[in-house]
Scaffold this motif. Sequence first.
Motif, mmCIF file in Angstrom:
data_model
loop_
_atom_site.group_PDB
_atom_site.id
_atom_site.type_symbol
_atom_site.label_atom_id
_atom_site.label_comp_id
_atom_site.label_asym_id
_atom_site.label_seq_id
_atom_site.Cartn_x
_atom_site.Cartn_y
_atom_site.Cartn_z
ATOM 1 N N THR A 83 0.874 -1.202 0.108
ATOM 2 C CA THR A 83 0.082 0.024 -0.048
ATOM 3 C C THR A 83 0.895 1.112 -0.003
ATOM 4 O O THR A 83 2.326 1.087 0.288
ATOM 5 C CB THR A 83 -0.895 0.039 1.314
ATOM 6 O OG1 THR A 83 -0.072 0.093 2.356
ATOM 7 C CG2 THR A 83 -1.889 -1.341 1.095
ATOM 8 N N THR A 84 0.507 2.270 -0.207
ATOM 9 C CA THR A 84 1.339 3.702 -0.466
ATOM 10 C C THR A 84 0.706 4.612 0.767
ATOM 11 O O THR A 84 -0.198 4.847 0.734
ATOM 12 C CB THR A 84 1.052 4.168 -1.694
ATOM 13 O OG1 THR A 84 1.516 3.146 -2.575
ATOM 14 C CG2 THR A 84 1.871 5.435 -1.979
ATOM 15 N N THR A 85 1.914 5.171 1.466
ATOM 16 C CA THR A 85 1.522 5.944 2.466
ATOM 17 C C THR A 85 1.938 7.348 1.954
ATOM 18 O O THR A 85 3.144 7.646 1.440
ATOM 19 C CB THR A 85 2.427 5.573 3.690
ATOM 20 O OG1 THR A 85 2.210 4.381 4.194
ATOM 21 C CG2 THR A 85 2.391 6.702 4.959
ATOM 22 N N ILE A 86 1.123 8.243 2.200
ATOM 23 C CA ILE A 86 1.094 9.644 1.558
ATOM 24 C C ILE A 86 1.367 10.501 2.859
ATOM 25 O O ILE A 86 0.342 10.537 3.825
ATOM 26 C CB ILE A 86 -0.145 10.192 0.917
ATOM 27 C CG1 ILE A 86 -0.688 9.039 -0.304
ATOM 28 C CG2 ILE A 86 -0.064 11.424 0.515
ATOM 29 C CD1 ILE A 86 0.462 9.017 -1.347
ATOM 30 N N ASP A 87 2.271 11.495 3.044
ATOM 31 C CA ASP A 87 2.325 12.501 4.062
ATOM 32 C C ASP A 87 1.985 14.034 3.387
ATOM 33 O O ASP A 87 2.296 14.326 2.631
ATOM 34 C CB ASP A 87 3.860 12.711 4.510
ATOM 35 C CG ASP A 87 4.305 11.371 5.290
ATOM 36 O OD1 ASP A 87 3.424 10.912 6.346
ATOM 37 O OD2 ASP A 87 5.265 10.982 5.047
ATOM 38 N N PHE A 88 1.130 14.516 4.187
ATOM 39 C CA PHE A 88 1.017 15.808 3.983
ATOM 40 C C PHE A 88 1.818 17.063 4.887
ATOM 41 O O PHE A 88 2.136 16.275 5.751
ATOM 42 C CB PHE A 88 -0.790 16.334 4.223
ATOM 43 C CG PHE A 88 -1.530 15.331 3.361
ATOM 44 C CD1 PHE A 88 -1.218 15.339 1.986
ATOM 45 C CD2 PHE A 88 -2.399 14.758 4.031
ATOM 46 C CE1 PHE A 88 -2.191 14.495 1.127
ATOM 47 C CE2 PHE A 88 -3.395 13.869 3.364
ATOM 48 C CZ PHE A 88 -3.228 13.855 1.832
ATOM 49 N N PRO A 89 1.704 18.276 4.342
ATOM 50 C CA PRO A 89 2.772 19.055 5.070
ATOM 51 C C PRO A 89 2.138 19.120 6.518
ATOM 52 O O PRO A 89 0.872 19.161 6.840
ATOM 53 C CB PRO A 89 2.326 20.601 4.593
ATOM 54 C CG PRO A 89 1.899 20.159 3.128
ATOM 55 C CD PRO A 89 1.370 19.034 3.166
ATOM 56 N N GLU A 90 3.002 19.420 7.598
ATOM 57 C CA GLU A 90 2.634 19.525 8.574
ATOM 58 C C GLU A 90 1.711 20.538 9.098
ATOM 59 O O GLU A 90 1.764 21.610 8.614
ATOM 60 C CB GLU A 90 3.898 19.681 9.775
ATOM 61 C CG GLU A 90 3.694 19.520 11.253
ATOM 62 C CD GLU A 90 4.888 19.856 12.182
ATOM 63 O OE1 GLU A 90 4.833 20.261 13.237
ATOM 64 O OE2 GLU A 90 6.007 19.536 11.376
ATOM 65 N N GLY A 91 0.674 20.248 9.954
ATOM 66 C CA GLY A 91 -0.311 21.458 10.215
ATOM 67 C C GLY A 91 -1.386 21.441 9.205
ATOM 68 O O GLY A 91 -2.144 22.371 9.723
ATOM 69 N N THR A 92 -1.408 20.866 8.228
ATOM 70 C CA THR A 92 -2.553 20.930 7.228
ATOM 71 C C THR A 92 -3.482 20.168 7.391
ATOM 72 O O THR A 92 -4.921 20.581 7.015
ATOM 73 C CB THR A 92 -1.955 20.746 5.803
ATOM 74 O OG1 THR A 92 -1.493 19.699 5.667
ATOM 75 C CG2 THR A 92 -0.915 21.721 5.362
#
Length: 183
Positions: A83-92
């Motif tokens: 599966t693919t893990t996606i990280d978004f900008p901190e605090g968003t």
Amino acid sequence: MAHKPVGNTKSISTSNTSARSDVISKQSNSLRVVAVGADCHVAIGTNPTATASNYYVASGTSEVISLGNVKSQRVVGVTTGSTTTIDFPEGTGSPFEVGDSVELTGISPTGINTSYAIVSSVDSSSGYSGYFDTRIVIDWDTSGQGAVTAGTGELREVFKVAGKTSTGTGTLYVQQVQVSGVA
């Protein structure tokens, strides 16, 4: 009422069996649908199947259907795997929910990108090393792609449209629009 087209028009050949569009990248909160040649029932979703109980559009008429809020977010990290893990900008935070269909673009190698995957989890852990809704997992197998080599990408919600006639055949035209003015 005025419409401003967003993206390209798609056509779906309709009959008394449900027919589904390809994936459409959600860029507006409104979808204009036009039934030509036959009345049509319309369904919108992840993998919709139109039935006689869905939204009705009379032949030769058009309707504007609300798609709800547009969901997109900048991607700052991707972890490949089964599966693919996606990280978004901190605090968003994540605008996405489990079950949303999404597309991933802007990542290298390009095999990591996808036009269609389903959000399988949203990490809402908090505390030390918590992700506070900035990490999600999609059901996209990128294990053969290796590590990300470049790029910050975008994750955007996508949808499909299905149409079905009661009798006969026709065409259903779908176009995302921006709407202004009073109806």
